[in-house]
Scaffold this motif. Structure first.
Motif, PDB file in Angstrom:
ATOM      1  N   VAL A   1       0.462  11.961   3.182  1.00 59.91           N
ATOM      2  CA  VAL A   1       0.897  10.994   4.197  1.00 59.91           C
ATOM      3  C   VAL A   1       1.933  11.671   5.084  1.00 59.91           C
ATOM      4  CG1 VAL A   1       2.003   8.772   4.614  1.00 59.91           C
ATOM      5  CG2 VAL A   1       0.443   9.043   2.667  1.00 59.91           C
TER       6      VAL A   1
ATOM      7  N   TRP B   1       3.018   6.398  -3.316  1.00 60.29           N
ATOM      8  CA  TRP B   1       2.473   5.925  -2.046  1.00 60.29           C
ATOM      9  C   TRP B   1       1.911   4.519  -2.160  1.00 60.29           C
ATOM     10  CZ3 TRP B   1       4.447   7.598   1.987  1.00 60.29           C
ATOM     11  CH2 TRP B   1       4.819   8.946   2.142  1.00 60.29           C
TER      12      TRP B   1
ATOM     13  N   LEU C   1      -6.910   7.622   0.326  1.00 60.52           N
ATOM     14  CA  LEU C   1      -5.956   8.656  -0.091  1.00 60.52           C
ATOM     15  C   LEU C   1      -6.292   9.079  -1.521  1.00 60.52           C
ATOM     16  CD1 LEU C   1      -2.628   7.139   1.252  1.00 60.52           C
ATOM     17  CD2 LEU C   1      -3.484   9.421   1.828  1.00 60.52           C
TER      18      LEU C   1
END
Length: 352
Positions: free
Chosen positions: A156, A179, A256
């Motif tokens: 990120v 995250w 992700l």
């Protein structure tokens, strides 16, 4: 001159640019600082510590002098405290893409560009990149390459890129949990998937994640990725196989996957340095490479009898700093001093 070196902003002038912020790179800051050499550090990871912090933060290390046992993260924390007096500047989440040699063998000068567009003008360079740069492990999903950089990300860089998005995070370690906790407040929806209901992340992070699941702010599922839906580069969803071997789909437009990291030499291979079996060959007097002014310390280097130990890298950092001083201060005589007996060194360290 490579394309990566064209049309770049004004450079940051540095005495020594250290590539890699692992334990050896951090200790190099200390050795350089004792000699009045200011250091900037570049690391592809978003935090300092290298392998110690990323791969085994809680693993005990037994061969650091003065520490019968110290965890990987504990060693990093101690090193950060040790180098605090020297005010090093960190450039994290960046990878050095190109180096241009501008100086001479007697008076080196290097123009260095990272993939984030940062430009340095460095008098010396110390490569302390461990076994190379960390590269994310790509999930074994057909066609995932077409979504990378648009819908699929392995780190990120900007949280806003995930704001008001349907996000799916895959993994059970610290990165996945960190995250999850950071993006849940800004994402439209967030799904966390792991292959089992056991997590490697810090216990407190796991507790916080489960609290968000209980509040309905995070969707927790178990299984493995089998495919992607949508027309590349626009992701529409992820197909999965559950623990019961049944297929299911998670609608999302951002993925992700945190499947861990591997070590690769990366762009270093194209920097014009003499290599030995994918490692950088150096001398054993000052650990200088085939290019004057560029040094390699720690696991990234090779010489006869090399031992891949952190303590060996500390030794290499001390000797490289002596030679770096001659490049940074060519007209200044260097007198070796012990930190235990030199009042000037103790003053630098803040010791009264």
């Amino acid at each position: 001159m490579s394309d990566a070196l064209a049309d770049t902003p004004s450079p940051v002038e540095v005495d020594c640019l250290i590539v890699g912020a692992g334990p050896v790179g951090l200790f190099a800051v200390f050795e350089l600082g004792l000699l009045d050499i200011k250091a900037h550090l570049v690391d592809i990871l978003p935090k300092v510590g290298g392998q110690c912090a990323e791969l085994y933060p809680e693993k005990p290390i037994y061969d650091i002098p003065g520490f019968p046992s110290v965890s990987g993260q504990g060693l990093v924390d101690n090193l950060m405290q040790q180098i605090e007096p020297f005010g090093a500047t960190f450039h994290l989440g960046q990878q050095v893409d190109a180096i241009e040699v501008l100086g001479t063998a007697e008076k080196p000068l290097f123009r260095v560009v990272t993939d984030a567009g940062t430009v340095f003008m460095a008098k010396t360079i110390a490569i302390a990149a461990g076994g190379g740069s960390f590269q994310p492990k790509r999930p074994p999903v057909p066609g995932i390459e077409g979504f990378e950089g648009s819908s699929v990300f392995y780190s990120v860089r900007r949280m806003d890129a995930f704001r008001d998005r349907d996000v799916m995070i895959v993994g059970g370690g610290d990165s996945a949990l960190d995250w999850t906790l950071s993006l849940a407040p800004i994402a439209r929806s967030l799904t966390l998937m792991h292959r089992r209901d056991e997590f490697r992340a810090a216990p407190h992070s796991v507790e916080q994640m489960r609290a968000l699941v209980a509040e309905g702010k995070v969707n927790l599922v178990f299984g493995q990725i089998t495919g992607l839906e949508g027309a590349a580069p626009a992701l529409a969803g992820v197909t999965c196989r559950g623990l019961d071997n049944q297929p299911f789909t998670v609608p999302c437009d951002r993925l992700l996957p945190f499947f861990g990291l591997t070590m690769k030499l990366g762009p270093i291979a194209g920097w014009g340095l003499n290599l030995h079996e994918n490692l950088i060959a150096v001398d054993t007097e000052k650990f200088e490479t085939s290019v004057p002014g560029i040094f390699a310390i720690g696991d990234i280097n090779w010489y006869p009898g090399k031992l891949k130990l952190i303590l060996s890298g500390f030794h290499e950092a001390a000797l490289f700093a002596q030679k770096a001083h001659r490049y940074v201060y060519p007209d200044k005589r260097l007198t070796f001093q012990y930190t235990t007996s030199s009042s000037s060194l103790q003053k630098k360290l803040g010791v009264s």
